[in-house]
Write an enzyme that holds these catalytic residues in place. Structure first.
Site, PDB file in Angstrom:
ATOM      1  N   ILE A   1     -35.674  76.008 -21.195  1.00 46.34           N
ATOM      2  CA  ILE A   1     -35.443  74.358 -21.179  1.00 46.34           C
ATOM      3  C   ILE A   1     -34.115  74.079 -21.380  1.00 46.34           C
ATOM      4  O   ILE A   1     -33.400  74.317 -22.271  1.00 46.34           O
ATOM      5  CB  ILE A   1     -36.735  73.766 -22.111  1.00 46.34           C
ATOM      6  N   ASP A   2     -33.293  73.337 -20.402  1.00 50.03           N
ATOM      7  CA  ASP A   2     -31.810  72.928 -20.595  1.00 50.03           C
ATOM      8  C   ASP A   2     -32.010  71.467 -21.275  1.00 50.03           C
ATOM      9  O   ASP A   2     -33.210  70.994 -21.026  1.00 50.03           O
ATOM     10  CB  ASP A   2     -31.117  73.267 -19.467  1.00 50.03           C
ATOM     11  N   SER A   3     -31.029  70.816 -21.160  1.00 47.22           N
ATOM     12  CA  SER A   3     -30.855  69.386 -21.576  1.00 47.22           C
ATOM     13  C   SER A   3     -31.608  68.449 -20.733  1.00 47.22           C
ATOM     14  O   SER A   3     -32.330  67.749 -20.936  1.00 47.22           O
ATOM     15  CB  SER A   3     -29.512  68.906 -21.943  1.00 47.22           C
TER      16      SER A   3
ATOM     17  N   ASP B   1     -34.091  69.277 -18.396  1.00 46.16           N
ATOM     18  CA  ASP B   1     -35.614  69.618 -18.656  1.00 46.16           C
ATOM     19  C   ASP B   1     -36.181  69.158 -19.687  1.00 46.16           C
ATOM     20  O   ASP B   1     -37.213  68.863 -19.560  1.00 46.16           O
ATOM     21  CB  ASP B   1     -35.823  71.478 -18.588  1.00 46.16           C
TER      22      ASP B   1
END
Lengths: 85, 395
Positions: free
Chosen positions: A34-36, A38
């Site tokens: 998960i990135d920022s 997501d």
């Protein structure tokens, strides 16, 4: 389901972790990728589910599912006392 | 801090590419986008560019660009608000408005800049942006720079969009942002549904038609034609460097709104305008599309279907996209690069997408067959897929 199970279900339904084994020790960035951006999916889902407001900045230090649980319970202790569908 | 200490912080780790024995990025092309293209003195089939209509090396486009250089020179050496507002700029704005079916248009130096410049001038901290989860980085970064609330909705999911809107009260303005064609998988946004939902909840739709303009719709006019949307109430952006084979980006919409942007967008006001040759090339592409769209689009779609069919028949799994993009699911980084490498070793240039551009294990290899490819080239691609590629990647 209890609060922890509800959080896990929200994370699974709103990330690429759908088909993964998510537990409270799962690292949402390393294990689920998960990135920022997501994480905004997760924040939106949590806000909608519990009718609360979470500033995006609160998620900056979050790594694991248990960090999310702790963050929410610190701000909204009542959430841990309910049962969920 | 010494110079050495400073610069040693910014070192790109290339070990992964070395281990995989292939770096698919920054491959040096020594020709135009012809069929074939030339890399390291060798001929390759190009399935990597966004040259959908195959007009990047069209002789009529090149001639129009030559002629404009003769008349206007290399550059207007100014921003559009100053000396960059060459006659061709105004004409192209008018033609793009007619082409997309919108009232007015402005042209930015790039599609990225158009998207990045738009949101800060129309939104504030008390506003909400609801954006498709798969939207392009330029849209996301432009939105993030404002500091307003952002809520993603599940990719192309109208029910989820409705839910998010239902639960979003107390915002001054609400904007719903999507792309028309999502470029890694080729899926097409249900824009007609999005527009209808927006009107129900008082939100304004914004669509980035970068991979749709020139491609979608009966005459290639893009997503608004594809979805039969007349009087689009929202804001339309697009790159001019893909199917239209030029450079720059556009924002189009209501006349008064575009007039406001002309004087407000920093990405427009502070950037040197596109050179006259780029504008002239784009004008010629629009002219060609007016007369030749049927033949060009027919060839483009035919190539896409034949290449997709060959891959599926060989056992490859494809994304279920409806745009003229063939997206092979690679999964892991290693397997995705393996497919791209096998294609490259067999003389085909492709575009692999690996994390962080896609989720972990969501690797894809994108193939775009331009309408300029020769019939025998497409037959060769199909032969390579069914033999060498299948053997090297699946058997």
């Amino acid at each position: 389901m209890n609060f922890e199970e509800k959080i896990i279900s929200i994370i699974k339904n709103n990330t690429e972790g759908k088909n993964k084994d998510v537990t409270i020790s799962t690292d949402i960035r390393k294990d689920l990728g998960i990135d920022s951006f997501d994480s905004l999916m997760v924040i939106t889902a949590l806000e909608d589910e519990f009718s609360i407001y979470i500033p995006d900045t609160d998620f900056e230090g979050i790594n694991t599912v248990s960090d999310i649980i702790r963050l929410l319970l610190e701000k909204y202790p009542d959430l841990g006392e309910k049962s969920y569908d | 801090m010494t110079d050495h200490d400073f610069y040693s912080q910014f070192k790109m780790d290339m070990t992964q590419a070395q281990e995989l024995g292939f770096n698919p990025y920054y491959i040096e092309i020594c020709s135009g986008l012809d069929d074939p293209i030339i890399i390291n003195g060798k001929e390759y089939i190009n399935l990597a560019s966004n040259n959908y209509l195959g007009l990047a090396t069209d002789s009529r486009v090149k001639q129009a660009m030559h002629d404009s250089i003769d008349r206007f020179g290399a550059s207007m050496c100014g921003t559009p608000i100053a000396s960059g507002y060459v006659e061709l700029y105004r004409t192209l704005c008018e033609k793009l408005s007619q082409f997309s079916g919108l009232e007015d248009t402005i042209i930015f130096p790039s599609g990225y800049q158009a998207n990045y410049s738009l949101f800060p001038v129309i939104l504030g901290k008390d506003d909400l942006v609801i954006v498709d989860h798969y939207a392009h980085a330029s849209l996301i970064q432009g939105i993030k720079s404002i500091g307003c609330k952002i809520k993603p909705f599940k990719h192309n999911d109208l029910d989820h969009l409705t839910q998010v809107l239902q639960r979003s009260k107390d915002y001054k303005k609400i904007i719903v942002v999507t792309e028309s064609v999502f470029s890694t998988e080729g899926s097409i946004a249900p824009l007609d549904g999005i527009v209808e939902i927006c009107s129900r909840y008082g939100a304004v739709p914004v669509v980035d038609d970068s991979h749709g303009i020139g491609v979608l719709g009966k005459t290639g006019r893009g997503i608004l034609e594809e979805k039969k949307l007349k009087n689009f109430p929202g804001i339309y952006t697009a790159s001019l460097g893909k199917a239209l084979a030029g450079s720059g980006g556009m924002i189009a919409g209501k006349k008064g709104f575009i007039e406001f942007l002309k004087y407000s967008c920093s990405g427009l006001i502070y950037s040197t305008a596109l050179p006259p040759a780029a504008l002239a090339g784009l004008l010629k592409v629009l002219e060609i599309m007016k007369s030749d769209h049927e033949e060009i689009l027919k060839r483009m779609w035919d190539y896409k279907h034949r290449i997709s069919d060959a891959l599926e028949e060989s056992g490859f799994i494809l994304s279920n996209g409806k745009a003229p993009i063939t997206s092979v699911i690679g999964g892991s980084l290693e397997n995705t690069v393996k497919i791209a490498k096998a294609l490259f070793n067999n003389g085909i240039l492709s575009t692999p997408f690996v994390p962080p551009s896609v989720p972990p294990n969501g690797g894809k290899v994108r193939l775009i067959a331009g309408a300029n490819l020769k019939e025998e080239t497409v037959s060769r691609i199909i032969k390579i897929i069914k033999n060498e590629l299948k053997k090297e990647c699946l058997d």
